[in-house]
Write an enzyme that holds these catalytic residues in place. Structure first.
Site, PDB file in Angstrom:
ATOM      1  N   ASN A 162       1.112  -1.082  -0.094  1.00 42.98           N
ATOM      2  CA  ASN A 162       0.187   0.264   0.049  1.00 42.98           C
ATOM      3  C   ASN A 162       1.006   1.508   0.114  1.00 42.98           C
ATOM      4  OD1 ASN A 162      -2.111   2.439  -0.172  1.00 42.98           O
ATOM      5  ND2 ASN A 162      -2.190   1.593   2.501  1.00 42.98           N
ATOM      6  N   LYS A 181       0.507   4.127  -0.080  1.00 41.38           N
ATOM      7  CA  LYS A 181      -0.604   5.404   0.298  1.00 41.38           C
ATOM      8  C   LYS A 181      -0.403   6.346  -0.587  1.00 41.38           C
ATOM      9  CE  LYS A 181      -0.330   3.245   5.010  1.00 41.38           C
ATOM     10  NZ  LYS A 181       0.139   3.712   5.803  1.00 41.38           N
ATOM     11  N   HIS A 200      -9.317   1.180   4.934  1.00 46.41           N
ATOM     12  CA  HIS A 200      -8.426   1.343   5.328  1.00 46.41           C
ATOM     13  C   HIS A 200      -8.336   3.069   6.932  1.00 46.41           C
ATOM     14  CE1 HIS A 200      -3.943   2.871   6.098  1.00 46.41           C
ATOM     15  NE2 HIS A 200      -3.740   1.502   6.172  1.00 46.41           N
ATOM     16  N   GLU A 212      -6.634   5.174   7.971  1.00 48.47           N
ATOM     17  CA  GLU A 212      -6.021   6.170   7.370  1.00 48.47           C
ATOM     18  C   GLU A 212      -7.928   6.967   7.364  1.00 48.47           C
ATOM     19  OE1 GLU A 212      -2.570   5.088   5.113  1.00 48.47           O
ATOM     20  OE2 GLU A 212      -1.661   5.062   7.228  1.00 48.47           O
ATOM     21  N   GLU A 270      -4.204  -4.657  10.912  1.00 47.76           N
ATOM     22  CA  GLU A 270      -4.180  -3.507  11.118  1.00 47.76           C
ATOM     23  C   GLU A 270      -4.567  -2.737  12.081  1.00 47.76           C
ATOM     24  OE1 GLU A 270      -2.193  -2.605   6.995  1.00 47.76           O
ATOM     25  OE2 GLU A 270      -3.526  -0.968   7.501  1.00 47.76           O
ATOM     26  N   GLY A 297       3.119   2.262  10.519  1.00 46.76           N
ATOM     27  CA  GLY A 297       3.770   3.821  10.654  1.00 46.76           C
ATOM     28  C   GLY A 297       4.459   4.208  11.310  1.00 46.76           C
ATOM     29  N   SER A 324       4.516  -1.789  10.042  1.00 45.71           N
ATOM     30  CA  SER A 324       5.373  -2.199  11.070  1.00 45.71           C
ATOM     31  C   SER A 324       6.302  -3.095  10.357  1.00 45.71           C
ATOM     32  CB  SER A 324       5.892  -1.676  12.231  1.00 45.71           C
ATOM     33  OG  SER A 324       5.674   0.145  12.088  1.00 45.71           O
TER      34      SER A 324
END
Ligand code: 13P
Length: 254
Positions: free
Chosen positions: A9, A11, A94, A96, A162, A168, A208
């Site tokens: 991904n 992003k 996701h 985000e 996730e 991240g 990560s």
């Protein structure tokens, strides 16, 4: 035996020129990898040029989001048919998107149904916040996200677990804990689709993951690959993750 999926991904990173460069670097190492499905999920402008580069390889393409409507006055959105023209997969829900763009279990559900109706395989993301994790609410949160997000959809999908606090941050969930949560997710999938279909659904871990820790995850019983963020932007690290997955497959086939 579930074929693992390693999806990158990207992003909101890489212009088309940069995306082409990254893909060109990886193709020689990934084009013939057997036993592991590789998926690139670049930003939308790169879907067409990368689709052309991936012709004749076993690498698949996915989008990072899309709308559920088939078209019309939805400025800035991508319709399912625009994604399925080039891609096989689409990442949906996701964290985000949920955190910054107001996505809910209900809108994620509409998107999953639209993706399946258009022949796309959704990669549906679920995961808990740090606060929820500390309050021992992980199972409750992911169960709710799965049950509400997957109402009236078919089992032709992939799940990505996730934990939001691991995205991240370099703070990956331990492989054992990730595996336990993924087992919980599989049990909920069995309630929805029956045990046989639940055993066929790939459930990825994300947060990560890098070349250096990938083996810990892929050696677990229920983790069927990874949804990779930062490390997917580095050719050598992403290739390493896929090779680690392939080595685990060969080990379990031996
Ligand atoms: P990182 O691998 O950068 O933690 O991102 C994970 C992720 O959000 C993939 O969708």
């Amino acid at each position: 035996m579930r074929t693992p999926i390693i999806a990158g991904n990207w992003k909101m990173n890489k212009t088309v020129a940069e995306a082409r460069e990254l893909v060109a670097e990886m193709i020689p190492f990934l084009k013939d990898v057997q036993g592991v499905k590789t998926v690139f999920c670049p930003p939308a402008p790169s879907l067409l040029p990368i689709a052309a580069m991936l012709e004749g390889t076993d690498i698949d393409l996915g989008a990072q989001n899309m709308h559920w409507e088939s078209g019309g006055a939805y400025t800035g959105e991508l319709a399912p048919a625009m994604v399925s023209e080039f891609g096989e997969f689409v990442i949906l829900g996701h964290s985000e998107r949920r955190a910054y763009f107001g996505e809910t279990d209900e809108t994620v559900n509409k998107k999953i149904r639209a993706a399946q109706a258009n022949g796309l395989t959704p990669i549906v993301c679920v995961g808990e916040t740090l606060e929820e994790n500390k309050a021992n609410k992980t199972s409750e949160v992911v169960s709710r996200q799965i049950k509400a997000g997957l109402a009236d959809v078919s089992a032709a999908l992939v799940i990505a677990y996730e934990p939001i606090w691991a995205i991240g941050t370099g703070l990956a969930a331990t492989a054992e804990i990730a595996n336990d949560t993924i087992k919980t997710i599989r049990a909920v999938l069995a309630e929805l689709f029956g045990e046989e279909d639940a055993q066929k659904i790939r459930i990825l871990y994300g947060g990560s993951v890098k070349g250096s820790n990938a083996a810990e995850y892929f050696s677990q019983s229920d983790i069927d690959g990874a949804l990779v963020g930062g490390a997917a932007l580095k050719a050598d690290d992403f290739v390493k993750i896929i090779y680690v997955a392939r080595a685990e497959v060969m080990k379990s086939n031996a």
